[in-house]
Every structure is written in C-alpha cells, then in structure tokens.
Design a protein around this motif. Structure first.
Motif, mmCIF file in Angstrom:
data_model
loop_
_atom_site.group_PDB
_atom_site.id
_atom_site.type_symbol
_atom_site.label_atom_id
_atom_site.label_comp_id
_atom_site.label_asym_id
_atom_site.label_seq_id
_atom_site.Cartn_x
_atom_site.Cartn_y
_atom_site.Cartn_z
ATOM 1 N N VAL A 81 0.850 -1.185 0.000
ATOM 2 C CA VAL A 81 0.000 0.000 0.000
ATOM 3 C C VAL A 81 0.884 1.233 0.000
ATOM 4 N N GLY A 82 0.508 2.247 -0.773
ATOM 5 C CA GLY A 82 1.221 3.519 -0.769
ATOM 6 C C GLY A 82 0.520 4.519 0.129
ATOM 7 N N PHE A 83 1.302 5.432 0.690
ATOM 8 C CA PHE A 83 0.739 6.477 1.563
ATOM 9 C C PHE A 83 1.481 7.782 1.316
ATOM 10 N N ASN A 84 0.717 8.865 1.116
ATOM 11 C CA ASN A 84 1.289 10.200 0.929
ATOM 12 C C ASN A 84 0.509 11.206 1.763
ATOM 13 N N SER A 85 1.219 12.107 2.422
ATOM 14 C CA SER A 85 0.549 13.130 3.217
ATOM 15 C C SER A 85 1.265 14.464 3.099
ATOM 16 N N ILE A 86 0.520 15.518 3.333
ATOM 17 C CA ILE A 86 1.049 16.882 3.421
ATOM 18 C C ILE A 86 0.546 17.473 4.735
ATOM 19 N N ALA A 87 1.455 18.018 5.537
ATOM 20 C CA ALA A 87 1.092 18.627 6.814
ATOM 21 C C ALA A 87 1.409 20.114 6.790
ATOM 22 N N ILE A 88 0.563 20.887 7.480
ATOM 23 C CA ILE A 88 0.717 22.343 7.547
ATOM 24 C C ILE A 88 0.869 22.743 9.012
ATOM 25 N N ASN A 89 2.015 23.296 9.358
ATOM 26 C CA ASN A 89 2.299 23.746 10.722
ATOM 27 C C ASN A 89 1.793 25.179 10.869
ATOM 28 N N THR A 90 0.675 25.340 11.576
ATOM 29 C CA THR A 90 0.126 26.688 11.753
ATOM 30 C C THR A 90 0.572 27.339 13.062
ATOM 31 N N GLU A 91 1.429 26.642 13.816
ATOM 32 C CA GLU A 91 1.969 27.216 15.043
ATOM 33 C C GLU A 91 2.945 28.358 14.747
ATOM 34 N N LEU A 92 3.592 28.296 13.593
ATOM 35 C CA LEU A 92 4.505 29.367 13.185
ATOM 36 C C LEU A 92 3.704 30.629 12.907
ATOM 37 N N LYS A 93 4.074 31.719 13.527
ATOM 38 C CA LYS A 93 3.327 32.972 13.416
ATOM 39 C C LYS A 93 4.122 34.024 12.648
ATOM 40 N N LYS A 94 3.400 34.764 11.821
ATOM 41 C CA LYS A 94 4.010 35.819 11.006
ATOM 42 C C LYS A 94 4.675 36.885 11.880
ATOM 43 N N LYS A 95 4.083 37.178 13.040
ATOM 44 C CA LYS A 95 4.646 38.212 13.904
ATOM 45 C C LYS A 95 6.002 37.803 14.475
ATOM 46 N N ASP A 96 6.210 36.489 14.616
ATOM 47 C CA ASP A 96 7.497 36.003 15.122
ATOM 48 C C ASP A 96 8.513 35.795 14.007
ATOM 49 N N TYR A 97 8.019 35.529 12.820
ATOM 50 C CA TYR A 97 8.886 35.271 11.657
ATOM 51 C C TYR A 97 8.379 36.122 10.494
ATOM 52 N N PRO A 98 8.820 37.381 10.409
ATOM 53 C CA PRO A 98 8.290 38.316 9.395
ATOM 54 C C PRO A 98 8.439 37.821 7.961
ATOM 55 N N LYS A 99 9.447 36.998 7.700
ATOM 56 C CA LYS A 99 9.673 36.509 6.339
ATOM 57 C C LYS A 99 8.982 35.168 6.077
ATOM 58 N N LEU A 100 8.140 34.765 6.988
ATOM 59 C CA LEU A 100 7.452 33.479 6.871
ATOM 60 C C LEU A 100 6.560 33.444 5.632
ATOM 61 N N SER A 101 6.665 32.366 4.864
ATOM 62 C CA SER A 101 5.772 32.134 3.725
ATOM 63 C C SER A 101 5.009 30.835 3.961
ATOM 64 N N PHE A 102 3.972 30.613 3.174
ATOM 65 C CA PHE A 102 3.158 29.414 3.344
ATOM 66 C C PHE A 102 4.001 28.150 3.154
ATOM 67 N N ASP A 103 4.920 28.173 2.196
ATOM 68 C CA ASP A 103 5.764 27.008 1.947
ATOM 69 C C ASP A 103 6.561 26.603 3.175
ATOM 70 N N ASN A 104 6.937 27.561 4.009
ATOM 71 C CA ASN A 104 7.720 27.252 5.206
ATOM 72 C C ASN A 104 6.947 26.374 6.186
ATOM 73 N N ARG A 105 5.647 26.346 6.080
ATOM 74 C CA ARG A 105 4.816 25.586 7.012
ATOM 75 C C ARG A 105 4.675 24.113 6.622
ATOM 76 N N LEU A 106 5.103 23.740 5.434
ATOM 77 C CA LEU A 106 4.748 22.434 4.879
ATOM 78 C C LEU A 106 5.781 21.353 5.174
ATOM 79 N N SER A 107 5.267 20.139 5.331
ATOM 80 C CA SER A 107 6.102 18.943 5.342
ATOM 81 C C SER A 107 5.384 17.853 4.551
#
Length: 291
Positions: free
Chosen positions: A128-154
């Motif tokens: 069986v194959g398995f694929n997933s994409i996770a989004i870390n929403t704990e990262l906040k723009k106010k703490d990381y001004p250069k944060l982009s959506f791609d930075n949240r992904l795994s």
C-alpha cells in the motif's frame, strides 16, 4: 544500521513456504488475504488496512504527557495533545483523510492506496502507498516576518508492506521518506544554535510493526521507526509504541504507551522527543468509529 535492517527483514525472507500459507484463516475471500489489521493504524504507523468504499470514519486520538513528572501533572494526564481525523473510503483501493492535531497546531491531508494484495496461493505480501502533506500553523508571522506558506509544509511518502503469516500474526515494514521545509534548530553543548543547521530537510526512516491476535476482540500491537539520517546533535529519538486493540462492533479502541506525542507522520517520524529509559513515556489512545 545494516544489522537492524536484516533483523527487521528476517520474518519476510521465508514468505513462500507452504506451511505459512496453509495457516491463513477463513477471512480469505476470493483468494485475497484480508483482516491483516483491524485498524487503519498499527499505533502511530499507518497499517495496510484501507476503508471500504463509502465508509466514513471519525477518529479521535489522544497523547498525554510523559509519566516522569509523577503527581505534579498526574502522570501526564493533565496535559493532552489531541488529533481529530475525518477519513473516507473513496473506492475500495483509495482512502483519504483530513486531520487537525494540537501538536504544532497541525493540519494534514493524506491518501492511502492499494498497490497489490496478498493472495492465499500467490503474491506473498500486501503493498500500500501512503502520501501526506502537513501544515504547521503554530509558526506565526509576527514572530517570523519573512514566513511564507511554503515554510509551514512537510511531506511524507511511505510504502507499507505487510504479510499476514497466520490467523494471529501480521508483520509490516514501512520504508519512509519525509521532507520538512522548516526544520527545528539544532543546539550545541552551550545551547547555541548550530549554523548552518546540520539536519537535512529530506529525511529517511524505516518503520516496522505488527499485530498479534489474542482473542476475537483483543490484539497486541507494536510499531517502531528507525531514522537513518538524523544528525548526531539532534535531541529527537526513534518512536516506539506498544499497546492493545479492542474491537467492539463499529468501534476499534487502541490503548498504548509511546515516547511520541505527535500523531501526524512527519511529527512522530522526525520530532519524537521522549526517551523510554528516562521515563519519557506517554499513555495514549485512538478511538476509531466507522459509519
């Protein structure tokens, strides 16, 4: 590492022997071997079980904190990390899910799909194959001004390979690749971040697990994942989980002990912090309900 891989592969080497095939139970239909696992996960590791077409699952999973603090937090029960998951059998060979976890306030979506089934007198394993994409929403723009959506992904890709050896015993291997666009800082002995970060964004692990059926309703489950390219400066460890499954009609109730508080794939594969030898073990459960 080579010795570990050899040890994990030993149960699969003799898969073609007739005495193993003859021990398969009456749950085989039209030559397919079924009921290798009762639940969609072994514990943390995805199993080769898929939802039937049209089946809808609601899954509630908890991981409490580690035992080591004793009565201060009532052996970890005061601090729960929760995951809510909705899962659907799009076809008999494709299962999809969406979930939200308290760990790093993570959302994830995934697909699990049948490649090949174990046969009573033919193909020796289920793949069986398995694929997933996770989004870390704990990262906040106010703490990381250069944060982009791609930075949240795994991203995670796994190949799940199981064999039901008998009515009681099923074993599984899970070669895994996962990529974290943002990785945690690694610190030296002076608690200073090591730059550049020595941990590769792309990481590899091999998972292994199994189920041993005790009665018609109870089984013992174990899963483990050996990380193959973790930096030696990392604080993270390999996830090990041991528990039992209880089947009650439309429910499967999984109770276990684990050193991982994360429940999504890149979380438990790459960011398990507990050390079993230091009492950093958490009680957890997965409650699976099918509609």
């Amino acid at each position: 590492m080579k010795k570990l891989l050899l040890f994990l592969l030993l149960p699969f080497i003799g898969f073609a022997q007739d005495d193993l095939l003859s021990s398969l139970d009456s749950t085989e239909t039209n030559q397919n071997v079924t009921s290798a696992f009762k639940s969609l996960k072994i514990i943390n590791l995805e199993s080769t079980k898929l939802a039937s077409k049209g089946d809808f699952y609601f899954i509630v999973a908890h991981r409490f904190d580690y035992f080591k603090n004793g009565f201060d937090d009532f052996f970890g029960l005061d601090n729960a990390n929760t995951q809510l998951k909705f899962l659907y059998g799009a076809t008999d060979w494709l299962t999809v899910h969406v979930a939200r976890s308290g760990f790093q306030e993570t959302y994830d979506v995934a697909a699990k799909y049948l490649i090949k089934s174990q046969m009573q007198s033919g193909f020796p394993v289920t793949i069986v194959g398995f694929n997933s994409i996770a989004i870390n929403t704990e990262l906040k723009k106010k703490d990381y001004p250069k944060l982009s959506f791609d930075n949240r992904l795994s991203y995670v890709t796994q190949l799940l390979i199981s064999r039901k050896f008998s009515e009681k015993l099923t074993l599984q291997l899970a070669p895994s690749h996962f990529h974290e666009n943002t990785i945690q800082d690694v610190f030296d002995e002076n608690n200073q971040a090591i730059l550049p970060n020595p941990q590769d964004n792309s990481q590899f692990a091999i998972g292994a697990g199994g189920r041993y059926k005790l009665t018609s309703r109870w089984s013992v489950n174990v899963d483990y994942a050996a990380h193959s390219n973790r930096t030696d400066k990392s604080i993270y460890r390999n996830p090990l989980s041991i528990g039992v499954d209880l089947e009650t009609g439309g429910h499967v109730f999984q109770m276990h002990f684990t050193n991982s508080r994360a429940m999504h794939e890149s979380g438990y594969l790459g960011q398990t912090s507990g050390d079993w030898t230091k009492g950093e073990i958490a009680f957890g459960f997965n409650l699976v309900r099918v509609f």
